[in-house]
Design an enzyme around this catalytic site. Structure first.
Site, PDB file in Angstrom:
ATOM      1  N   ASP A 241       0.881  -1.167   0.000  1.00 45.95           N
ATOM      2  CA  ASP A 241       0.000   0.000   0.000  1.00 45.95           C
ATOM      3  C   ASP A 241       0.917   1.215   0.000  1.00 45.95           C
ATOM      4  O   ASP A 241       1.628   1.449   0.976  1.00 45.95           O
ATOM      5  CB  ASP A 241      -0.873  -0.056   1.264  1.00 45.95           C
ATOM      6  CG  ASP A 241      -1.675   1.219   1.490  1.00 45.95           C
ATOM      7  OD1 ASP A 241      -1.490   2.190   0.731  1.00 45.95           O
ATOM      8  OD2 ASP A 241      -2.483   1.239   2.441  1.00 45.95           O
TER       9      ASP A 241
ATOM     10  N   TYR B 172       2.295   0.584  14.782  1.00 42.63           N
ATOM     11  CA  TYR B 172       1.315   0.516  13.713  1.00 42.63           C
ATOM     12  C   TYR B 172       1.789   1.209  12.438  1.00 42.63           C
ATOM     13  O   TYR B 172       2.134   2.379  12.469  1.00 42.63           O
ATOM     14  CB  TYR B 172      -0.005   1.154  14.174  1.00 42.63           C
ATOM     15  CG  TYR B 172      -0.938   1.425  13.028  1.00 42.63           C
ATOM     16  CD1 TYR B 172      -1.434   0.362  12.274  1.00 42.63           C
ATOM     17  CD2 TYR B 172      -1.300   2.712  12.671  1.00 42.63           C
ATOM     18  CE1 TYR B 172      -2.276   0.591  11.216  1.00 42.63           C
ATOM     19  CE2 TYR B 172      -2.143   2.950  11.615  1.00 42.63           C
ATOM     20  CZ  TYR B 172      -2.633   1.893  10.887  1.00 42.63           C
ATOM     21  OH  TYR B 172      -3.462   2.116   9.829  1.00 42.63           O
TER      22      TYR B 172
ATOM     23  N   LYS C 285      -2.255  -2.504   8.335  1.00 41.99           N
ATOM     24  CA  LYS C 285      -2.540  -3.929   8.430  1.00 41.99           C
ATOM     25  C   LYS C 285      -1.858  -4.632   7.260  1.00 41.99           C
ATOM     26  O   LYS C 285      -1.711  -4.058   6.188  1.00 41.99           O
ATOM     27  CB  LYS C 285      -4.060  -4.107   8.316  1.00 41.99           C
ATOM     28  CG  LYS C 285      -4.556  -5.380   8.921  1.00 41.99           C
ATOM     29  CD  LYS C 285      -4.816  -5.202  10.398  1.00 41.99           C
ATOM     30  CE  LYS C 285      -5.194  -6.503  11.048  1.00 41.99           C
ATOM     31  NZ  LYS C 285      -5.135  -6.364  12.508  1.00 41.99           N
TER      32      LYS C 285
HETATM   33  C1  F6R Z   1      -7.451  -0.290   8.144  1.00 43.80           C
HETATM   34  C2  F6R Z   1      -7.209   1.006   7.510  1.00 43.80           C
HETATM   35  C3  F6R Z   1      -8.111   2.126   7.821  1.00 43.80           C
HETATM   36  C4  F6R Z   1      -7.430   3.145   8.749  1.00 43.80           C
HETATM   37  C5  F6R Z   1      -8.367   4.299   9.130  1.00 43.80           C
HETATM   38  C6  F6R Z   1      -7.683   5.346   9.977  1.00 43.80           C
HETATM   39  O1  F6R Z   1      -6.479  -1.224   7.793  1.00 43.80           O
HETATM   40  O2  F6R Z   1      -6.279   1.177   6.772  1.00 43.80           O
HETATM   41  O3  F6R Z   1      -9.328   1.698   8.353  1.00 43.80           O
HETATM   42  O4  F6R Z   1      -6.981   2.500   9.896  1.00 43.80           O
HETATM   43  O5  F6R Z   1      -8.857   4.924   7.977  1.00 43.80           O
HETATM   44  O6  F6R Z   1      -6.571   5.789   9.298  1.00 43.80           O
HETATM   45  P1  F6R Z   1      -5.606   6.920   9.840  1.00 43.80           P
HETATM   46  O7  F6R Z   1      -5.144   6.471  11.214  1.00 43.80           O
HETATM   47  O8  F6R Z   1      -4.518   6.951   8.835  1.00 43.80           O
HETATM   48  O9  F6R Z   1      -6.398   8.179   9.894  1.00 43.80           O
HETATM   49 MG    MG Z   2      -3.846   1.989   3.676  1.00 42.09          MG
HETATM   50 MG    MG Z   3      -4.925  -2.005   2.518  1.00 42.81          MG
END
Ligand code: F6R
Ligand code: MG
Ligand code: MG
Length: 386
Positions: free
Chosen positions: A14, A230, A233
């Site tokens: 990603d 983190y 994922k």
């Molecule tokens: C799950 C994922 C999304 C982010 C969510 C918060 O794998 O990628 O659900 O966790 O959009 O993202 P941030 O912390 O970047 O604002």
């Molecule tokens: Mg992502």
């Molecule tokens: Mg992804």
């Protein structure tokens, strides 16, 4: 000596989303394609670039074997080029899965996920490549068990004499960093005892016991462990060989006809259904999901990738999609409560430790217990404390 084996490498990362974490846009896929195209006949034989949500999946065939530096370096270069564009466009999370500024021989441990297998091409070699978003590698525990060990899913386990001796599962303890091999059908219950625990165990590979032929492989890199914090994922990919002594394509796909729950979804911290979709619908937006899986069928022909056939685009999976959405509705109702929310150890990120820290001085002993102690029956008497 002429190498009569072909290697299929699926490497994913990603490197930026449009918008948020929902989609890797065409521009990024095109950047990757340009890099891979240059490498045809030099490093790889053939390639196909796709996406599932915000993940780019590079599907490559070559003669260089698994873990090859040139192939991994090529994937890294493709992701770097895509990252440049992601940064120019200020895409969300641009470059997030390239954890280092420089490549050091292998993408493992550096952010991207990777599933590879090397085999002698059969007279006809159908393979299915699965790519997921918003879940983690344990999402394949349940379907791989069904494909290779459940006769109610795979009729071939009962009716195809070349499968009757069963399959061998390589199970990784992703926390303890060790692995164990378990043979089905004899050791099916021990296998289930492990792989039903998504917190710790992931199926990495499956082999046909009759001749030890590789049958399936999953990317099991866990970004959260690699990076120590983190960073996203590890949305997994998998390769499965089909037909003639392996499960038929329809048996490989069948476990997804009844969607199962997987960890992931919003903030990598929720249980949710995994929805089988065609490439066009691999666009998880509702609560950043629900998790998606695409299945691309190829015929490997002298190392070339003929296809793909977008297998989950079939109407036969319409009902599975409906069911997945119903399951999503039901579990979404729980909001931040379990069992929608993952246990603390499986959450991709959580504020709970900070909340506990902030409340440290505000926790007071439970009154009931004090009364018991005042009344003469102490917790010590009851053996609750030393
Ligand atoms: C799950 C994922 C999304 C982010 C969510 C918060 O794998 O990628 O659900 O966790 O959009 O993202 P941030 O912390 O970047 O604002
Ligand atoms: Mg992502
Ligand atoms: Mg992804």
């Amino acid at each position: 000596m002429e190498n009569n084996k072909v290697t299929i490498s699926v490497i994913k990362a990603d490197v930026g989303g449009l918008c948020g974490h929902t989609l890797a846009p065409d521009e990024l896929l095109e950047a990757c394609e340009a890099v891979l195209e240059e490498a045809v006949d030099e490093i790889i034989l053939d390639y196909y670039v796709t996406r599932c949500g915000d993940d780019i999946d590079l599907i490559m065939s070559h003669k260089l074997g698994c873990d090859n530096e040139k192939v991994h370096g090529l994937a890294w270069k493709a992701f770097e080029e895509a990252t440049k564009i992601a940064k120019e466009l200020k895409l969300y999370g641009a470059g997030q899965d390239l954890l280092s500024d420089s490549f050091s021989g292998n993408v493992r441990g550096m952010g991207p996920g990777c599933a590879e297998m090397e085999f002698v091409e059969r007279k006809s070699e159908p393979i299915v490549v699965f790519c997921c978003d918003k879940t983690d590698p344990t999402a394949f525990n349940y379907p791989l068990f069904k494909m290779f060990a459940d006769p109610f899913n795979t009729a071939g386990l009962v009716f195809d004499p070349s499968m009757i001796s069963g399959f061998r599962f390589e199970v990784h303890d992703v926390v303890g960093h060790k692995k164990v091999f378990l043979d089905t059908p004899e050791e099916m219950y021990m296998l289930l005892a492990l792989i039903g625990d998504y917190e710790k165990y992931a199926i990495k590979r499956v082999y046909r016991r009759r001749d030890n032929e590789i049958a399936a492989v999953v990317s099991t890199e866990k970004l959260n462990y690699i990076a120590g914090e983190y960073v996203g994922k590890d949305d997994p990919v998998a390769i499965v060989r089909a037909q003639s002594g392996f499960p038929a394509v329809g048996e490989v796909l069948e476990p997804f006809a009844n969607p199962h729950f997987v960890p992931g979804w919003m903030r990598g911290s929720h249980w949710g259904p995994i929805m089988p979709v065609g490439e066009e619908d691999a666009t998880p937006t509702r609560f950043d999901g629900p998790a998606r899986v695409i299945a691309l069928g190829f015929q490997v022909c002298d190392g070339m990738l003929i296809g793909p056939n977008d297998l989950f685009a079939d109407r036969g999976f319409d009902k599975a999609r409906e069911k997945a959405l119903e399951m999503a509705d039901i579990i979404r109702r729980m909001g931040p409560f379990q069992p929608h929310r993952l246990p603390a150890t499986m959450m991709e990120y959580t504020t709970v430790p900070k909340v506990l820290e902030a409340l440290e001085d505000r926790f007071i002993p439970l009154e009931g217990l004090e009364l018991i102690e005042e009344g003469g029956i102490t917790r010590k008497d009851r053996g609750d404390v030393e």
